[in-house]
Write an enzyme that holds these catalytic residues in place. Structure first.
Site, PDB file in Angstrom:
ATOM      1  N   TYR A 152      -2.043  -1.624  11.037  1.00 28.06           N
ATOM      2  CA  TYR A 152      -2.304  -2.088   9.664  1.00 28.06           C
ATOM      3  C   TYR A 152      -1.165  -1.662   8.732  1.00 28.06           C
ATOM      4  O   TYR A 152      -0.613  -2.475   7.994  1.00 28.06           O
ATOM      5  CB  TYR A 152      -3.640  -1.524   9.143  1.00 28.06           C
ATOM      6  CG  TYR A 152      -3.785  -1.711   7.646  1.00 28.06           C
ATOM      7  CD1 TYR A 152      -4.096  -2.962   7.116  1.00 28.06           C
ATOM      8  CD2 TYR A 152      -3.554  -0.656   6.757  1.00 28.06           C
ATOM      9  CE1 TYR A 152      -4.192  -3.153   5.742  1.00 28.06           C
ATOM     10  CE2 TYR A 152      -3.654  -0.833   5.389  1.00 28.06           C
ATOM     11  CZ  TYR A 152      -3.965  -2.080   4.882  1.00 28.06           C
ATOM     12  OH  TYR A 152      -4.041  -2.266   3.523  1.00 28.06           O
ATOM     13  N   SER A 196       0.830  -1.204   0.000  1.00 29.85           N
ATOM     14  CA  SER A 196       0.000   0.000   0.000  1.00 29.85           C
ATOM     15  C   SER A 196       0.863   1.251   0.000  1.00 29.85           C
ATOM     16  O   SER A 196       1.978   1.263   0.552  1.00 29.85           O
ATOM     17  CB  SER A 196      -0.862  -0.020   1.271  1.00 29.85           C
ATOM     18  OG  SER A 196      -1.455   1.224   1.475  1.00 29.85           O
ATOM     19  N   LYS A 206       2.035  -3.875   6.429  1.00 28.73           N
ATOM     20  CA  LYS A 206       2.451  -3.792   5.028  1.00 28.73           C
ATOM     21  C   LYS A 206       3.966  -3.582   4.939  1.00 28.73           C
ATOM     22  O   LYS A 206       4.642  -4.173   4.108  1.00 28.73           O
ATOM     23  CB  LYS A 206       1.698  -2.665   4.306  1.00 28.73           C
ATOM     24  CG  LYS A 206       0.212  -2.932   4.171  1.00 28.73           C
ATOM     25  CD  LYS A 206      -0.064  -4.216   3.385  1.00 28.73           C
ATOM     26  CE  LYS A 206      -1.501  -4.642   3.419  1.00 28.73           C
ATOM     27  NZ  LYS A 206      -1.747  -5.987   2.885  1.00 28.73           N
TER      28      LYS A 206
HETATM   29  P1  NAD Z   1     -11.068  -7.432   1.351  1.00 26.99           P
HETATM   30  O1  NAD Z   1     -11.282  -7.479   2.814  1.00 26.99           O
HETATM   31  O2  NAD Z   1     -12.231  -7.097   0.477  1.00 26.99           O
HETATM   32  O3  NAD Z   1     -10.480  -8.833   0.848  1.00 26.99           O
HETATM   33  C1  NAD Z   1      -9.642  -9.637   1.647  1.00 26.99           C
HETATM   34  C2  NAD Z   1     -10.181 -11.065   1.594  1.00 26.99           C
HETATM   35  O4  NAD Z   1      -9.307 -11.908   2.365  1.00 26.99           O
HETATM   36  C3  NAD Z   1     -11.578 -11.205   2.189  1.00 26.99           C
HETATM   37  O5  NAD Z   1     -12.419 -11.892   1.263  1.00 26.99           O
HETATM   38  C4  NAD Z   1     -11.375 -12.000   3.473  1.00 26.99           C
HETATM   39  O6  NAD Z   1     -12.466 -12.838   3.759  1.00 26.99           O
HETATM   40  C5  NAD Z   1     -10.103 -12.789   3.147  1.00 26.99           C
HETATM   41  N1  NAD Z   1      -9.285 -13.134   4.330  1.00 26.99           N
HETATM   42  C6  NAD Z   1      -8.896 -12.322   5.344  1.00 26.99           C
HETATM   43  N2  NAD Z   1      -8.164 -13.009   6.239  1.00 26.99           N
HETATM   44  C7  NAD Z   1      -8.075 -14.282   5.782  1.00 26.99           C
HETATM   45  C8  NAD Z   1      -7.447 -15.465   6.275  1.00 26.99           C
HETATM   46  N3  NAD Z   1      -6.786 -15.475   7.434  1.00 26.99           N
HETATM   47  N4  NAD Z   1      -7.548 -16.608   5.546  1.00 26.99           N
HETATM   48  C9  NAD Z   1      -8.238 -16.617   4.377  1.00 26.99           C
HETATM   49  N5  NAD Z   1      -8.859 -15.519   3.874  1.00 26.99           N
HETATM   50  C10 NAD Z   1      -8.774 -14.365   4.562  1.00 26.99           C
HETATM   51  O7  NAD Z   1      -9.850  -6.423   1.076  1.00 26.99           O
HETATM   52  P2  NAD Z   1      -9.368  -5.773  -0.295  1.00 26.99           P
HETATM   53  O8  NAD Z   1      -9.762  -4.339  -0.302  1.00 26.99           O
HETATM   54  O9  NAD Z   1      -9.746  -6.628  -1.434  1.00 26.99           O
HETATM   55  O10 NAD Z   1      -7.801  -5.799  -0.072  1.00 26.99           O
HETATM   56  C11 NAD Z   1      -7.003  -6.867  -0.536  1.00 26.99           C
HETATM   57  C12 NAD Z   1      -5.561  -6.646  -0.123  1.00 26.99           C
HETATM   58  O11 NAD Z   1      -5.112  -5.399  -0.645  1.00 26.99           O
HETATM   59  C13 NAD Z   1      -5.335  -6.585   1.372  1.00 26.99           C
HETATM   60  O12 NAD Z   1      -4.100  -7.211   1.664  1.00 26.99           O
HETATM   61  C14 NAD Z   1      -5.275  -5.116   1.660  1.00 26.99           C
HETATM   62  O13 NAD Z   1      -4.531  -4.842   2.820  1.00 26.99           O
HETATM   63  C15 NAD Z   1      -4.580  -4.611   0.420  1.00 26.99           C
HETATM   64  N6  NAD Z   1      -4.827  -3.203   0.136  1.00 26.99           N
HETATM   65  C16 NAD Z   1      -6.123  -2.766   0.015  1.00 26.99           C
HETATM   66  C17 NAD Z   1      -6.373  -1.417  -0.247  1.00 26.99           C
HETATM   67  C18 NAD Z   1      -7.789  -0.912  -0.348  1.00 26.99           C
HETATM   68  O14 NAD Z   1      -7.977   0.303  -0.300  1.00 26.99           O
HETATM   69  N7  NAD Z   1      -8.792  -1.758  -0.535  1.00 26.99           N
HETATM   70  C19 NAD Z   1      -5.305  -0.538  -0.393  1.00 26.99           C
HETATM   71  C20 NAD Z   1      -3.998  -1.012  -0.288  1.00 26.99           C
HETATM   72  C21 NAD Z   1      -3.771  -2.358  -0.022  1.00 26.99           C
HETATM   73  C1  UD1 Z   2      -6.885   4.714   3.265  1.00 24.34           C
HETATM   74  C2  UD1 Z   2      -6.193   3.949   4.360  1.00 24.34           C
HETATM   75  C3  UD1 Z   2      -4.757   3.632   3.974  1.00 24.34           C
HETATM   76  C4  UD1 Z   2      -4.693   2.948   2.628  1.00 24.34           C
HETATM   77  C5  UD1 Z   2      -5.352   3.873   1.609  1.00 24.34           C
HETATM   78  C6  UD1 Z   2      -5.312   3.283   0.211  1.00 24.34           C
HETATM   79  C7  UD1 Z   2      -7.292   4.874   6.342  1.00 24.34           C
HETATM   80  C8  UD1 Z   2      -7.154   5.757   7.542  1.00 24.34           C
HETATM   81  N1  UD1 Z   2      -6.221   4.765   5.574  1.00 24.34           N
HETATM   82  O1  UD1 Z   2      -6.358   5.996   3.317  1.00 24.34           O
HETATM   83  O2  UD1 Z   2      -4.168   2.801   4.937  1.00 24.34           O
HETATM   84  O3  UD1 Z   2      -3.359   2.728   2.253  1.00 24.34           O
HETATM   85  O4  UD1 Z   2      -6.717   4.087   2.003  1.00 24.34           O
HETATM   86  O5  UD1 Z   2      -6.372   2.439   0.001  1.00 24.34           O
HETATM   87  O6  UD1 Z   2      -8.333   4.270   6.110  1.00 24.34           O
HETATM   88  N2  UD1 Z   2     -12.498  11.353   3.625  1.00 24.34           N
HETATM   89  C9  UD1 Z   2     -13.490  12.242   3.997  1.00 24.34           C
HETATM   90  N3  UD1 Z   2     -14.635  11.742   4.526  1.00 24.34           N
HETATM   91  C10 UD1 Z   2     -14.842  10.400   4.717  1.00 24.34           C
HETATM   92  C11 UD1 Z   2     -13.824   9.495   4.323  1.00 24.34           C
HETATM   93  C12 UD1 Z   2     -12.661  10.012   3.797  1.00 24.34           C
HETATM   94  O7  UD1 Z   2     -13.347  13.437   3.843  1.00 24.34           O
HETATM   95  O8  UD1 Z   2     -15.902  10.012   5.222  1.00 24.34           O
HETATM   96  C13 UD1 Z   2     -11.266  11.892   3.033  1.00 24.34           C
HETATM   97  C14 UD1 Z   2     -10.029  11.566   3.838  1.00 24.34           C
HETATM   98  O9  UD1 Z   2      -9.774  12.544   4.784  1.00 24.34           O
HETATM   99  C15 UD1 Z   2      -8.980  11.518   2.735  1.00 24.34           C
HETATM  100  C16 UD1 Z   2      -9.740  11.030   1.489  1.00 24.34           C
HETATM  101  O10 UD1 Z   2     -11.110  11.273   1.781  1.00 24.34           O
HETATM  102  O11 UD1 Z   2      -8.515  12.798   2.482  1.00 24.34           O
HETATM  103  C17 UD1 Z   2      -9.547   9.564   1.204  1.00 24.34           C
HETATM  104  O12 UD1 Z   2      -9.811   8.826   2.388  1.00 24.34           O
HETATM  105  P1  UD1 Z   2      -9.805   7.217   2.419  1.00 24.34           P
HETATM  106  O13 UD1 Z   2     -10.717   6.719   1.361  1.00 24.34           O
HETATM  107  O14 UD1 Z   2     -10.083   6.816   3.812  1.00 24.34           O
HETATM  108  O15 UD1 Z   2      -8.343   6.832   1.961  1.00 24.34           O
HETATM  109  P2  UD1 Z   2      -6.917   7.227   2.619  1.00 24.34           P
HETATM  110  O16 UD1 Z   2      -7.075   8.244   3.654  1.00 24.34           O
HETATM  111  O17 UD1 Z   2      -6.022   7.581   1.491  1.00 24.34           O
END
Ligand code: NAD
Ligand code: UD1
Length: 335
Positions: A150, A125, A154
């Site tokens: 969290y 991330s 990463k």
């Molecule tokens: P998500 O929660 O939708 O998907 C994760 C999946 O993993 C879920 O279906 C959950 O049931 C499964 N899971 C969790 N723990 C498990 C375990 N112990 N064994 C088997 N399955 C398990 O999340 P996502 O948004 O799809 O994110 C996927 C990955 O990307 C994560 O590693 C997250 O940290 C990373 N990531 C997400 C974002 C974001 O904004 N969504 C940003 C940066 C990184």
């Molecule tokens: C989130 C995660 C971060 C992850 C990143 C990328 C948190 C605190 N951090 O950060 O770990 O790496 O996504 O997926 O969740 N905002 C509002 N109102 C809201 C929600 C958000 O104004 O109700 C604003 C926030 O202040 C920010 C922007 O929207 O400026 C984006 O927020 P968000 O979607 O939570 O993402 P990140 O803060 O980038």
């Protein structure tokens, strides 16, 4: 070729499964359904006309992980999404996050030690950069102290992979540092399913738009940016999914220069919170009820990617814009 996708029923994983199946890869999903539902399989099948193999398994359970790899000896390529991702919850329950985000990683890497060759892609991330000193952010920007357990998982996850790659020449790994994934598949068959109140901006916007939430709070308009609100790099989840296919092909074709590589995955364009709201109002053709409130603790002012490395080395580039992403999110919310 058979690919293991852990967390493949989750938000990003399910979109990656679709792109992998579209490219002819055979997919095996492991998920414990802790943050997803079995119905996602139907959504994937509706889009690709193909049902991936699914094993319900908790990756913290080392014995089950070993059994799985013994049963599927032909799996050498893994895309690892399974983790917990709620930043606030990680502050409340740090041990849950350290256990769930790191023990599956270690369990899988231990199984790969027995293989002659293996490919591994890790979900990292942009949170590892914290507030970067220069924008756009390149992969060589310094890692900043994590704001949450969290975020720390990463950073430590990347270190675990780097240390393992040093002693395992048969292991080839790529960490993708995602910026802000948003949106859903254009069919509306799969998308993001936040549990409870969404913490992230776009699901909060769409839920407010549809009337599930009364009002969006904009966290601060006194930041040193053009309109005072924070800036992020919002990437369409389908573009993000395609980046995984490019990374996988790089490893499978042995095109990688090092056995551990890192790529930023974003659009390269920063958008402020107010710009996102305006774009949403345009694509949904309605006004959004929002108010400006105080800053959210831990928010960085601005983060957007320098994507040169992904563009030139991976040969991948984002194709969809903010409005397309918001329209897909809105379609998903309506469905
Ligand atoms: P998500 O929660 O939708 O998907 C994760 C999946 O993993 C879920 O279906 C959950 O049931 C499964 N899971 C969790 N723990 C498990 C375990 N112990 N064994 C088997 N399955 C398990 O999340 P996502 O948004 O799809 O994110 C996927 C990955 O990307 C994560 O590693 C997250 O940290 C990373 N990531 C997400 C974002 C974001 O904004 N969504 C940003 C940066 C990184
Ligand atoms: C989130 C995660 C971060 C992850 C990143 C990328 C948190 C605190 N951090 O950060 O770990 O790496 O996504 O997926 O969740 N905002 C509002 N109102 C809201 C929600 C958000 O104004 O109700 C604003 C926030 O202040 C920010 C922007 O929207 O400026 C984006 O927020 P968000 O979607 O939570 O993402 P990140 O803060 O980038």
């Amino acid at each position: 070729m058979k690919i293991l996708v852990t967390g493949g029923l989750g938000y990003i994983g399910s979109h990656v499964v679709v792109e992998l199946q579209n490219e002819g890869f055979e997919v095996v999903i492991i998920d414990n359904l802790s943050n997803s539902t079995i119905d996602v399989l139907k959504g994937i099948k509706a889009i690709t006309n193909k049902q991936p193999i699914f094993e319900k398994l908790d990756l913290r359970d080392k014995i089950s992980v070993t059994d799985f790899f013994n049963t599927h000896e032909d799996i050498n390529s893994i895309i690892h999404f399974a983790a917990s991702k709620a930043v606030g919850e990680s502050v409340e329950k740090p041990l849950l996050y350290y256990e769930n985000n790191l023990s599956p990683l270690v369990n899988i890497l231990q199984e790969l030690q027995n293989k002659k060759a293996s490919n591994f892609i890790f979900s990292s991330s942009c949170t590892v950069y914290g507030q970067a000193d220069t924008l756009p952010i390149t992969e060589s920007a310094p890692i900043k102290p994590a704001e949450s357990p969290y975020g720390n998982t990463k950073q430590v996850g990347e270190e675990i992979i780097r240390d393992t790659c040093k002693v395992e020449p048969n292991l080839n790994a790529i960490a993708l540092r995602y910026f802000n994934p948003i949106g859903a598949h254009e069919t509306g068959n799969i998308g993001e399913l936040p549990l409870g109140t969404p913490q992230n901006l776009v699901p909060f916007i769409t839920q407010t738009g549809i009337g599930k939430r009364d009002q969006l709070s904009v966290f601060g308009n006194d930041y040193p940016t053009e309109d005072g609100t924070c800036i992020r790099d919002y990437i369409h989840v389908v573009d993000l999914a395609k980046a995984h296919v490019s990374a996988l092909k790089r490893l499978v074709n042995q095109d990688n220069d090092y056995n551990f590589e890192i790529f930023n995955i974003g659009t390269g364009k920063g958008s402020s919170v107010l710009e996102v709201i305006n774009a949403f109002e345009e694509v949904s053709n309605q006004k959004l009820n929002y108010k400006i409130v105080g800053r959210r603790e831990g928010d960085v002012i601005a983060a957007y990617a320098d994507t040169t490395k992904a563009n030139t080395v991976l040969g991948w580039k984002s194709e969809l814009n903010l409005k397309e992403a918001l329209l897909s999110a809105w379609k998903w919310e309506n469905k």
